[in-house]
Design a protein around this motif. Structure first.
Motif, PDB file in Angstrom:
ATOM      1  N   HIS A   1      -0.310  -6.278  -2.019  1.00  0.00           N
ATOM      2  CA  HIS A   1      -0.164  -6.233  -0.560  1.00  0.00           C
ATOM      3  C   HIS A   1       1.275  -6.513  -0.161  1.00  0.00           C
ATOM      4  O   HIS A   1       1.952  -7.311  -0.820  1.00  0.00           O
ATOM      5  CB  HIS A   1      -1.114  -7.257   0.078  1.00  0.00           C
TER       6      HIS A   1
ATOM      7  N   GLU B   1      -3.987  -1.088  -7.486  1.00  0.00           N
ATOM      8  CA  GLU B   1      -3.275  -0.835  -6.230  1.00  0.00           C
ATOM      9  C   GLU B   1      -3.909  -1.646  -5.086  1.00  0.00           C
ATOM     10  O   GLU B   1      -3.204  -2.190  -4.229  1.00  0.00           O
ATOM     11  CB  GLU B   1      -3.310   0.662  -5.906  1.00  0.00           C
ATOM     12  N   SER B   2      -5.236  -1.771  -5.104  1.00  0.00           N
ATOM     13  CA  SER B   2      -5.940  -2.487  -4.024  1.00  0.00           C
ATOM     14  C   SER B   2      -5.690  -3.996  -4.066  1.00  0.00           C
ATOM     15  O   SER B   2      -6.006  -4.702  -3.107  1.00  0.00           O
ATOM     16  CB  SER B   2      -7.443  -2.222  -4.116  1.00  0.00           C
ATOM     17  N   GLN B   3      -5.124  -4.515  -5.166  1.00  0.00           N
ATOM     18  CA  GLN B   3      -4.872  -5.963  -5.288  1.00  0.00           C
ATOM     19  C   GLN B   3      -3.440  -6.334  -4.873  1.00  0.00           C
ATOM     20  O   GLN B   3      -3.063  -7.504  -4.935  1.00  0.00           O
ATOM     21  CB  GLN B   3      -5.103  -6.409  -6.741  1.00  0.00           C
TER      22      GLN B   3
ATOM     23  N   GLU C   1     -15.232  -6.038   0.288  1.00  0.00           N
ATOM     24  CA  GLU C   1     -13.995  -5.251   0.438  1.00  0.00           C
ATOM     25  C   GLU C   1     -13.613  -5.137   1.906  1.00  0.00           C
ATOM     26  O   GLU C   1     -12.437  -5.198   2.259  1.00  0.00           O
ATOM     27  CB  GLU C   1     -14.181  -3.866  -0.177  1.00  0.00           C
TER      28      GLU C   1
ATOM     29  N   ARG D   1       0.100   3.547  -1.899  1.00  0.00           N
ATOM     30  CA  ARG D   1       0.387   2.534  -0.869  1.00  0.00           C
ATOM     31  C   ARG D   1       1.660   1.760  -1.136  1.00  0.00           C
ATOM     32  O   ARG D   1       2.260   1.196  -0.215  1.00  0.00           O
ATOM     33  CB  ARG D   1      -0.789   1.560  -0.753  1.00  0.00           C
TER      34      ARG D   1
ATOM     35  N   GLN E   1     -12.046  -8.306   2.882  1.00  0.00           N
ATOM     36  CA  GLN E   1     -10.682  -8.410   2.311  1.00  0.00           C
ATOM     37  C   GLN E   1      -9.676  -7.627   3.140  1.00  0.00           C
ATOM     38  O   GLN E   1      -8.566  -8.093   3.383  1.00  0.00           O
ATOM     39  CB  GLN E   1     -10.669  -7.880   0.879  1.00  0.00           C
ATOM     40  N   ARG E   2     -10.075  -6.433   3.562  1.00  0.00           N
ATOM     41  CA  ARG E   2      -9.141  -5.620   4.371  1.00  0.00           C
ATOM     42  C   ARG E   2      -8.783  -6.372   5.651  1.00  0.00           C
ATOM     43  O   ARG E   2      -7.622  -6.422   6.070  1.00  0.00           O
ATOM     44  CB  ARG E   2      -9.768  -4.259   4.696  1.00  0.00           C
TER      45      ARG E   2
END
Ligand code: NAP
Length: 323
Positions: free
Chosen positions: A110, A106-108, A271, A81, A274-275
């Protein structure tokens, strides 16, 4: 990337003096991880509670901070991402934001729109994530409702003012100084009240024509919750965002208004939530609806001063640390 970096480390719980400015090895990203070159780190009240060891104490030693903004320096395998060179903000990290580099999943990480500075980006996750969650996901605020943001001059309060105004609510906010009142109004509050002045609660009730407000976002529940229940309209709700102690309430106030008390902690958001939060925040940051306000930039080495300042009355936006 440098082999060593400057960072703040806490080895013992205690006062601001336990925040030590040290040299340490720069972390290296493994699979699924991202290394961010930190340009600014946001200071949140929660960082001070953790440091003192009395609220969700982390394993020692640790580097504080969840909110960093900067540029991706390197990525591990399986990261798709983001890529080196991307401007990003973090929503928690693995290694701590108060440092020259922060390691995150990676998910943290943005994307940070070009129009938002790094110092502003350091004020995105906790303040705006909390305000978004409170308004959209917990209280389901509706256009046309009246919201009282009880503590509108700080990080979460200003975020809530901007979000609620954009959503079409009538926005009332409180602050304890002339500067804070002016800022809340400038950022979108239709009316402001001084929570340091005796009689301000009566002014709020009078402003509502005695009917009360539909929604209250509460930043200091241990002081205000009992009074909030008297300010609610029929079927109103108050959401507890901040509290620093215990409080007594009169349940009959709730019964009389068919009212509800809600509460949240940001670390409990799912989650899926959060998205939704990050998609909403990106849109608002990109189009200029959301404009984090930076009150003070301090050098990373002055983290102890930042921790003292954030608990001092007279908020006017975010305090950020610049490595
Ligand atoms: P901040 O930037 O330090 O701002 C604190 C705010 O509280 C200021 O607007 C301040 O106003 C106001 N305040 C002071 N005395 C008050 C009173 N008697 N009544 C109403 N408001 C008063 O902190 P923040 O980042 O906005 O966070 C606000 C609170 O929410 C903190 O307690 C924080 O720990 C908590 N919080 C909780 C979550 C969660 O997940 N639940 C997430 C983020 C924050 P003046 O300085 O103008 O007096």
């Amino acid at each position: 990337m440098k082999a060593t970096m400057k960072a703040i480390v806490v080895s013992d719980f205690g006062g601001p003096e336990v925040l030590r400015y040290v040299d340490m090895a720069t972390p290296r990203p493994e699979a699924g991880q991202v290394l961010v070159r930190v340009h600014a780190a946001g200071v949140n009240p929660y960082d001070t509670y953790m440091r003192s060891g009395n609220y969700r104490p982390p394993t020692l030693p640790y580097t504080p901070g969840s909110d960093a903004a900067g540029v991706v320096e390197a990525v591990g395998s399986d990261v798709n991402r983001v890529a080196p060179g991307d401007r990003v903000y973090t929503a928690t990290t693995l290694s701590g934001a108060y440092a020259e580099y922060a390691l995150a999943l990676e998910s943290q990480v943005h994307p940070l729109p070009e129009r938002v500075s790094f110092s502003q980006g350091a004020g995105v996750w906790v303040p705006y994530g909390t305000a978004f969650h409170a308004l959209y996901q917990r209280t389901h605020a509706r256009p046309g409702e009246t919201v009282l943001i009880h503590g509108a001059s700080g990080g979460v309060g200003i975020a809530a003012v901007q979000l609620a105004r954009a959503l079409g609510l009538t926005v009332w906010g409180t602050a304890g100084t002339a500067r804070g009142l002016e800022l809340a109004q400038h950022e979108g509050a239709h009316r402001v009240f001084n929570h340091a002045e005796p009689g301000y609660l009566d002014q709020i009730l009078a402003a509502s024509g005695g009917q009360g407000v539909d929604l209250i976002l509460e930043m200091l529940a241990n002081v205000n919750l009992g009074h909030d229940l008297k300010l609610l309209a029929a079927r109103g709700r108050v959401i507890i965002i901040g509290s620093r102690g215990d409080v007594t309430i009169a349940p009959r106030e709730l019964m009389a208004h068919h009212a509800a008390i809600l509460a949240l902690t940001l670390w409990n958001v799912t989650e899926a939530e959060q998205r939704e939060i990050h998609a909403g925040l990106y849109a608002g940051l990109e189009n200029g609806t959301l404009r984090p306000v930076v009150a003070k930039e301090l050098p990373l080495a002055d983290a102890a001063r930042a921790h003292r300042d954030i608990l001092t009355p007279g908020a006017a936006g975010k305090i950020v640390l610049v490595p």
